[in-house]
Write a protein that holds these residues in place. Structure first.
Motif, PDB file in Angstrom:
ATOM      1  N   PHE A 219       0.791  -1.171   0.058  1.00 51.38           N
ATOM      2  CA  PHE A 219      -0.005  -0.057   0.194  1.00 51.38           C
ATOM      3  C   PHE A 219       0.805   1.194   0.104  1.00 51.38           C
ATOM      4  N   GLY A 220       2.114   1.085   0.135  1.00 51.39           N
ATOM      5  CA  GLY A 220       3.097   2.232  -0.061  1.00 51.39           C
ATOM      6  C   GLY A 220       3.463   2.883   1.142  1.00 51.39           C
ATOM      7  N   GLY A 221       3.416   2.023   2.303  1.00 57.39           N
ATOM      8  CA  GLY A 221       3.792   2.656   3.730  1.00 57.39           C
ATOM      9  C   GLY A 221       4.226   1.593   4.726  1.00 57.39           C
ATOM     10  N   ASP A 222       4.460   2.159   5.924  1.00 60.24           N
ATOM     11  CA  ASP A 222       4.966   1.221   6.969  1.00 60.24           C
ATOM     12  C   ASP A 222       3.824   0.729   7.814  1.00 60.24           C
ATOM     13  N   ASN A 223       3.863  -0.467   8.137  1.00 60.40           N
ATOM     14  CA  ASN A 223       2.873  -0.955   9.002  1.00 60.40           C
ATOM     15  C   ASN A 223       3.283  -0.545  10.577  1.00 60.40           C
ATOM     16  N   VAL A 224       2.555   0.325  11.307  1.00 61.91           N
ATOM     17  CA  VAL A 224       2.683   0.738  12.387  1.00 61.91           C
ATOM     18  C   VAL A 224       1.704   0.026  13.603  1.00 61.91           C
ATOM     19  N   GLY A 225       0.624  -0.312  13.233  1.00 61.46           N
ATOM     20  CA  GLY A 225      -0.514  -0.745  14.055  1.00 61.46           C
ATOM     21  C   GLY A 225      -1.463   0.755  14.370  1.00 61.46           C
ATOM     22  N   ASN A 226      -1.973   0.470  15.582  1.00 62.32           N
ATOM     23  CA  ASN A 226      -2.883   1.469  15.890  1.00 62.32           C
ATOM     24  C   ASN A 226      -1.897   2.444  16.891  1.00 62.32           C
ATOM     25  N   LEU A 227      -2.403   3.864  16.718  1.00 67.03           N
ATOM     26  CA  LEU A 227      -1.784   4.964  17.516  1.00 67.03           C
ATOM     27  C   LEU A 227      -2.601   5.222  18.367  1.00 67.03           C
ATOM     28  N   GLU A 228      -2.468   5.495  19.885  1.00 70.65           N
ATOM     29  CA  GLU A 228      -3.375   5.750  20.830  1.00 70.65           C
ATOM     30  C   GLU A 228      -2.386   6.419  22.020  1.00 70.65           C
ATOM     31  N   GLY A 229      -3.104   6.983  22.783  1.00 70.08           N
ATOM     32  CA  GLY A 229      -2.424   7.593  24.026  1.00 70.08           C
ATOM     33  C   GLY A 229      -3.183   8.733  24.659  1.00 70.08           C
ATOM     34  N   SER A 230      -2.475   9.642  25.298  1.00 73.42           N
ATOM     35  CA  SER A 230      -3.245  10.589  26.223  1.00 73.42           C
ATOM     36  C   SER A 230      -2.693  11.857  26.063  1.00 73.42           C
ATOM     37  N   ILE A 231      -3.497  12.891  26.594  1.00 73.52           N
ATOM     38  CA  ILE A 231      -2.743  14.098  26.575  1.00 73.52           C
ATOM     39  C   ILE A 231      -3.259  14.806  27.948  1.00 73.52           C
ATOM     40  N   GLU A 232      -2.666  15.641  28.457  1.00 74.06           N
ATOM     41  CA  GLU A 232      -2.754  16.557  29.897  1.00 74.06           C
ATOM     42  C   GLU A 232      -2.202  17.971  29.725  1.00 74.06           C
ATOM     43  N   HIS A 233      -3.289  18.658  30.249  1.00 76.25           N
ATOM     44  CA  HIS A 233      -3.152  20.310  30.513  1.00 76.25           C
ATOM     45  C   HIS A 233      -1.643  20.264  31.537  1.00 76.25           C
ATOM     46  N   ARG A 234      -1.113  21.269  31.146  1.00 74.86           N
ATOM     47  CA  ARG A 234       0.016  21.512  31.721  1.00 74.86           C
ATOM     48  C   ARG A 234      -0.191  22.267  33.149  1.00 74.86           C
ATOM     49  N   ASN A 235      -1.189  23.384  33.197  1.00 71.80           N
ATOM     50  CA  ASN A 235      -1.778  24.201  34.234  1.00 71.80           C
ATOM     51  C   ASN A 235      -2.230  23.123  35.488  1.00 71.80           C
ATOM     52  N   LYS A 236      -1.711  23.465  36.510  1.00 65.74           N
ATOM     53  CA  LYS A 236      -2.124  22.758  37.760  1.00 65.74           C
ATOM     54  C   LYS A 236      -3.327  23.732  38.424  1.00 65.74           C
TER      55      LYS A 236
ATOM     56  N   ASP B  14       0.721  18.283  27.204  1.00 62.68           N
ATOM     57  CA  ASP B  14       1.861  17.414  27.223  1.00 62.68           C
ATOM     58  C   ASP B  14       1.042  15.789  26.565  1.00 62.68           C
ATOM     59  N   ALA B  15       1.532  15.234  25.661  1.00 61.19           N
ATOM     60  CA  ALA B  15       1.139  14.236  25.050  1.00 61.19           C
ATOM     61  C   ALA B  15       2.071  13.093  25.265  1.00 61.19           C
ATOM     62  N   ASN B  16       1.337  11.802  25.081  1.00 57.00           N
ATOM     63  CA  ASN B  16       2.153  10.405  25.353  1.00 57.00           C
ATOM     64  C   ASN B  16       1.418   9.499  24.309  1.00 57.00           C
ATOM     65  N   VAL B  17       2.065   9.151  23.171  1.00 55.84           N
ATOM     66  CA  VAL B  17       1.425   8.359  22.325  1.00 55.84           C
ATOM     67  C   VAL B  17       2.205   7.082  22.206  1.00 55.84           C
ATOM     68  N   ARG B  18       1.592   5.965  22.033  1.00 59.53           N
ATOM     69  CA  ARG B  18       2.087   4.806  21.871  1.00 59.53           C
ATOM     70  C   ARG B  18       1.745   4.230  20.596  1.00 59.53           C
ATOM     71  N   TYR B  19       2.081   2.915  20.054  1.00 61.70           N
ATOM     72  CA  TYR B  19       1.443   2.135  18.946  1.00 61.70           C
ATOM     73  C   TYR B  19       1.287   0.843  19.531  1.00 61.70           C
ATOM     74  N   THR B  20       0.327   0.159  19.184  1.00 58.13           N
ATOM     75  CA  THR B  20      -0.481  -1.318  19.598  1.00 58.13           C
ATOM     76  C   THR B  20       0.033  -2.339  18.717  1.00 58.13           C
ATOM     77  N   GLY B  21      -0.019  -3.420  19.344  1.00 62.00           N
ATOM     78  CA  GLY B  21       0.454  -4.725  18.461  1.00 62.00           C
ATOM     79  C   GLY B  21       1.800  -5.061  18.526  1.00 62.00           C
ATOM     80  N   GLU B  22       2.159  -6.333  17.778  1.00 58.12           N
ATOM     81  CA  GLU B  22       3.513  -6.500  17.851  1.00 58.12           C
ATOM     82  C   GLU B  22       3.836  -6.722  16.320  1.00 58.12           C
ATOM     83  N   GLY B  23       5.203  -6.811  16.038  1.00 54.94           N
ATOM     84  CA  GLY B  23       5.592  -7.063  14.464  1.00 54.94           C
ATOM     85  C   GLY B  23       5.518  -5.674  13.646  1.00 54.94           C
ATOM     86  N   GLY B  24       5.622  -5.733  12.738  1.00 45.91           N
ATOM     87  CA  GLY B  24       5.678  -4.541  11.725  1.00 45.91           C
ATOM     88  C   GLY B  24       7.047  -3.669  11.862  1.00 45.91           C
ATOM     89  N   ASN B  25       6.985  -2.552  11.486  1.00 43.95           N
ATOM     90  CA  ASN B  25       8.241  -1.994  11.274  1.00 43.95           C
ATOM     91  C   ASN B  25       8.102  -1.115  12.700  1.00 43.95           C
TER      92      ASN B  25
END
Length: 295
Positions: A200-217, A249-260
């Motif tokens: 398909f012309g790209g790399d297999n990275v699985g699903n991207l998901e994560g969380s974001i948090e506002h900096r102000n306390k 502040d963002a924290n993103v991870r990819y899910t699944g095994e294998g792929g690139n």
């Protein structure tokens, strides 16, 4: 004899004055009797207290007097709130308690939270990637409500202490790719053979998901609104405004095994940068409606 009369009269007048309206004094000279009634020369006035507490409305009429008067008034005010309210809005579902400082000023303490992602549409875009959003808000706040014109119009200001969980999940578009920084990343199952993604012309990275948090306390906010009274005890209110939550502040991870794996890590880092540049809800809009019961 006249001297004795004058001396007796003077003594009687002085005695009656000292006694402050004592019984009339009678002076007898042979068969003549003269009655002298002493008039009081001083009046005592009782000072009014510096403050007055209205137990029905929970109002301290004179805050300065309350400070000088002692802690009893503060205690009475604290345990006798003027109102309780229920609310729903962009900060979440919640309630607050109000203490009236005077007829135009009310101190409020409240909390609002829950899953309100749908109130913001449930998703947003960051650099050509669409993200689904799940939220779990917790927003305790302390503020002041003013009635500057003494009627239903209100102005509010205060501080929110945000503790909001915001989870994001990237949505693939088109033929199943994320387009990140001009590159295509296949969003299928990362356990699929990499050759499938390359077809398909790209790399297999699985699903991207994560969380974001506002900096102000601590997040300051301002609102304007209306608070009409329906009865002596019940009223409604609405408010519009904004709170400055700060960048994210963002924290993103990819899910699944294998792929690139290298490509997946690059995609996750670039997605984090895009989310932080987006700074979702840096200025959080405040829209709320509610009802109030006044004691």
């Amino acid at each position: 004899m006249k001297l004795i009369k004058l001396t007796a009269i003077s003594a009687a007048v002085l005695a009656s004055t000292a006694a402050l309206a004592a019984d009339p004094v009678i002076v007898v000279d042979n068969n003549d009797a003269v009655v002298y009634k002493a008039e009081p020369v001083a009046v005592a006035y009782q000072a009014e207290p510096a403050y007055a507490y209205n137990s029905d409305a929970g109002i301290v009429r004179n805050t300065t007097g309350a400070v000088v008067g002692g802690t009893k008034t503060f205690f009475q005010t604290a345990v006798n709130p003027a109102s309780v309210s229920a609310e729903v809005g962009t900060l979440g579902y919640g309630a607050n308690i109000g203490w009236s400082l005077n007829e135009k000023t009310e101190l409020q303490a409240g909390w609002a939270g829950g899953d309100v992602a749908d109130l913001f549409g449930g998703d947003f875009d960051a650099n050509d990637i669409n993200y689904d959003v799940d939220t779990d808000f917790s927003n305790p706040y302390l503020g002041v409500q003013l009635r500057p014109t003494g009627n239903w119009f209100t102005m509010g200001a205060g501080i929110i202490v945000p503790d909001n969980d915001i989870d994001v999940r990237a949505n693939a578009e088109g033929e199943g790719y994320y387009s990140i920084d001009g590159n295509k990343f296949y969003a299928g199952n990362a356990t699929l053979d990499q050759s499938l993604a390359e077809d398909f012309g790209g790399d297999n990275v699985g699903n991207l998901e994560g969380s974001i948090e506002h900096r102000n306390k601590l997040a300051p906010y301002l609102t304007v609104g209306f608070r009409p009274n329906i009865t002596n005890n019940f009223g409604l209110f609405g408010e519009l405004g904004a709170a400055y939550m700060g960048k994210v502040d963002a924290n993103v991870r990819y899910t699944g095994e294998g792929g690139n794996v290298v490509a997946a890590q690059d995609a996750a880092r670039q997605a984090e940068k895009d989310l932080e540049d987006k700074s979702w809800l840096e200025w959080m809009p405040i829209v709320k409606l509610g009802a109030t019961y006044r004691f």
